[in-house]
Design an enzyme around this catalytic site. Structure first.
Site, short mmCIF file in Angstrom:
data_model
loop_
_atom_site.label_atom_id
_atom_site.label_comp_id
_atom_site.label_asym_id
_atom_site.label_seq_id
_atom_site.Cartn_x
_atom_site.Cartn_y
_atom_site.Cartn_z
CE LYS A 77 -4.01 1.98 2.43
NZ LYS A 77 -4.99 1.77 3.50
CB SER A 90 -7.76 3.92 2.29
OG SER A 90 -7.18 3.20 3.36
CB SER A 149 -8.86 1.26 4.97
OG SER A 149 -9.41 2.56 5.04
#
Length: 469
Positions: free
Chosen positions: A83, A158, A182
């Protein structure tokens, strides 16, 4: 589907075994994934930074280690994308923000370091909303990530880039973070599996606020067993992280019998959230699967009074601490949702924080008492189906107005402050072909239990059809 394409969609557990047995080399596995990224990612926009040369060098080193008979880790030779909020030494980490567009860290974040030590091959970084704020993945640096099941729809967030990359077969394993959903939300939107572990199970380092338990890091995969595999690589204590926990790894997940399990089902979290009828319709047969596996299912929900206030207050406090100075100094460089959240935090008083922590304690005590009667709680992961990428967030659910960018995520945000591990596992597809996630919530520190229940459900449900890319 070609043999190479089929390889990219196989579970990570199988791929790891193939590499260890030298049935396929790490370099061969990497090349088929790089080819797939080149072919598919221009439309998905899941991977925003790519280092094929560095990945090839690492894969060659992995093959050489196997040839030499060196001991190898559980993820040896598996491509992974990190990420873009997690520090990667020598590879840019932007947080999806123009403020950090050219930032190249000197060291790996702990979760990245542990994946590397487990043998994973770093290929790049996955897209995220600006500073990971919001459950829809878009930013001004890289644009929007599309859902592999339907171009033009959100991949969630996210950790949306990670979920989209997994669903599309661009990588076999990935990781992300979860404050208000997320890891769970994008897993549900993209038909993959995401685990929000108990806070401290996967220690976060470095961090400026090491005692906070609202945001966690965790694994994502295409199967529950893949998630358990990655969790084993990234979990466990670290002396620099004051809340870190031991890992409760107990070997392979069970065969799938849920006889004797006491399961609570909360289709709207006790009337606290609005849920799209299409989501409800997809989850009803999923609950039936759990019953057929032998579990006793009752409609029940813990008392979540105060969870909204606890989450909202602690999140605003964290946003002020993290982004407040930047928002005041250069507001034009920060999106409005972050400025709003940081401004809420700036107005908090000591009394506000004290009350939130007292509410937090009472919430935890009620949840612990609830799980004395039930083994797990089932709930919707998301309240809506994937929505058009042009929309920042849903403003209405089943006729109920959603007043800000957090309201539509409450099926996850209400769970975050409980301290409970929560797994999103694909429940199935709607008649229109969109994934829906079932959230499996366990008592605090019972991460293994939610994985076992999720694995049993997954085996009984059968695999989802792959997205028609």
């Amino acid at each position: 589907m070609t043999a190479d394409e089929e390889l990219c969609l196989r579970p990570a557990t199988e791929l790891a075994a193939l590499v260890r047995d030298r049935a396929v080399s790490a370099r061969e596995l990497l090349e088929v994934h790089l080819a797939r990224i080149e072919r598919l990612d221009p439309r998905l926009n899941a991977i925003v930074t790519l280092d094929p040369d560095g990945a090839r060098a690492a894969a060659d080193a992995a093959d050489a280690a196997l040839a030499a008979g060196d001991p190898v880790g559980p993820l040896h030779g598996l491509p992974v994308a990190h990420k873009d909020t997690h520090l990667t030494a020598g590879m840019r980490t932007t947080w999806g923000s123009p403020v950090h567009a050219d930032h190249v860290p000197l060291r790996d974040e702990l979760v990245v370091e542990r994946l590397r030590r487990a043998g994973a091959i770093r290929v790049g970084k996955t897209n995220t909303p600006e500073f990971a704020a919001g459950s829809h993945t878009f930013n001004t640096l890289f644009g929007v990530t599309h859902n592999p099941y339907r171009h033009g729809l959100s991949a969630g967030g996210s950790s949306g880039g990670a979920a989209a990359a997994l669903a599309a077969g661009l990588v076999p394993v990935a990781e992300g973070s979860d404050m208000g959903g997320s890891l769970r939300n994008p897993a549900a939107f993209c038909g993959v599996v995401g685990l929000r572990p108990t806070p401290g199970r996967v220690p976060t380092w470095p961090t400026a606020m090491a005692w906070t338990q609202l945001s966690v890091q965790g694994p994502m995969g295409r199967t529950v067993a893949d998630v358990a595999l990655v969790l084993g690589a990234v979990a466990g204590p670290d002396p620099r992280v004051p809340i870190s926990l031991e890992h409760e790894d107990a070997g392979p997940l069970g065969a799938g019998d849920l006889t004797g399990r006491r399961v609570a089902w909360a289709p709207d979290l006790g009337g606290r959230v609005s849920v799209d009828p299409a989501v409800r319709a997809a989850l009803t047969p999923a609950v039936g699967v759990v019953e057929r596996l032998g579990a006793t299912v009752e409609e029940a929900c813990p008392d979540l009074d105060g969870a909204d206030d606890v989450f909202g207050t602690l999140r605003a406090w964290l946003f002020e601490a993290t982004f407040g100075e930047l928002c005041r100094r250069s507001p034009e460089l920060v999106k409005e949702a972050i400025r709003w959240n940081a401004e809420l935090g700036a107005r908090l008083t000591g009394a506000d924080l004290a009350f939130a922590e007292q509410e937090h304690t009472r919430l935890f005590e009620r949840v612990v008492e609830f799980f004395e009667r039930y083994d797990v709680l089932l709930a919707p992961t998301t309240q809506v189906l994937p929505f058009p990428v042009e929309q920042e967030y849903p403003t209405e659910i089943d006729g109920v107005e959603q007043t800000d960018y957090l309201q539509w995520m409450r099926s996850c945000t209400l769970i975050s402050p409980t301290g409970c591990p929560a797994l999103s596992v694909p429940a199935g597809l709607t008649p229109d072909g969109l994934p829906v996630g079932l959230q499996i919530i366990g008592p605090p520190r019972a991460d293994r239990r939610v994985l076992e229940v999720g694995h049993a459900f997954e085996q009984a449900r059968g695999p989802l059809p792959a997205p028609a890319l």
